[in-house]
Design an enzyme around this catalytic site. Structure first.
Site, PDB file in Angstrom:
ATOM      1  N   CYS A   1       0.811  -1.226   0.000  1.00  7.83           N
ATOM      2  CA  CYS A   1       0.000   0.000   0.000  1.00  7.83           C
ATOM      3  C   CYS A   1       0.840   1.269   0.000  1.00  7.83           C
ATOM      4  O   CYS A   1       0.299   2.355  -0.134  1.00  7.83           O
ATOM      5  CB  CYS A   1      -0.923   0.011   1.215  1.00  7.83           C
ATOM      6  SG  CYS A   1      -0.022   0.051   2.777  1.00  7.83           S
TER       7      CYS A   1
ATOM      8  N   CYS B   1      -1.646  -4.194   7.859  1.00  5.65           N
ATOM      9  CA  CYS B   1      -1.434  -2.928   8.573  1.00  5.65           C
ATOM     10  C   CYS B   1      -0.756  -3.210   9.914  1.00  5.65           C
ATOM     11  O   CYS B   1       0.143  -2.485  10.331  1.00  5.65           O
ATOM     12  CB  CYS B   1      -2.765  -2.217   8.798  1.00  5.65           C
ATOM     13  SG  CYS B   1      -3.837  -2.156   7.349  1.00  5.65           S
TER      14      CYS B   1
END
Ligand code: FES
Length: 156
Positions: free
Chosen positions: A35, A108
């Site tokens: 990302c 994440c």
């Protein structure tokens, strides 16, 4: 709204331990190839009862809200842990009160986990260690691919 979203929102409303730590003993920086987000974590150790333990941990993140919430939780959990104890924390433990991350958010949490590992021993894949005075923002700019923008006019 899910329980996780409620807890993440609460953590984001008052994130803990945000910011650079100029007197840190170690720092780890990791970027996600998925990302493009980055997390940097600083650790300061102290001696307690003859053991070297983490006194303070702080972070900066150019990342999604989940990464920030997890980093906030993780930096609170690290206080008082030895480097070995910190390194052995499982991903679900680093998330603290947030609990297990939803499948879409697992990477994440891994970003935070790897920033911690990199700060502890440099074992996680990381961007180069920051030079003195380098900020996370300048690291990100360096990480961007070099090249120029090519503007192609649309045909009318
Ligand atoms: Fe990149 Fe969460 S989407 S760290």
């Amino acid at each position: 709204m899910s329980d996780f979203e409620d807890k993440a929102r609460a953590a984001l409303s008052n994130p803990q331990n945000v910011g650079e730590m100029p007197d840190a003993d170690s720092v780890g920086t990791v970027g996600s190839p998925d990302c493009g987000d980055m997390v940097r974590m600083w650790l300061k150790f102290t001696d307690k009862d003859g053991k070297k333990v983490i006194d303070r941990a702080s972070f900066q993140a150019f990342g999604c809200q989940t990464a920030i919430a997890v980093a906030s939780m993780a930096t609170q959990l690290l206080k008082g842990k030895t480097a070995e104890e910190a390194a052995s924390l499982k991903p679900d433990e680093l998330t603290g009160d947030l609990g297990p991350l939803p499948p879409m958010k697992i990477h994440c949490g891994q970003l935070v986990e790897n920033a911690l590992k990199n700060a502890l021993d440099g074992s996680a894949p990381a961007t180069p260690a920051p030079a003195s005075g380098e900020t996370l923002a300048s690291s990100i700019n360096q990480a961007k691919p070099k090249g120029s923008i090519r503007i192609v006019p649309l045909e009318s």
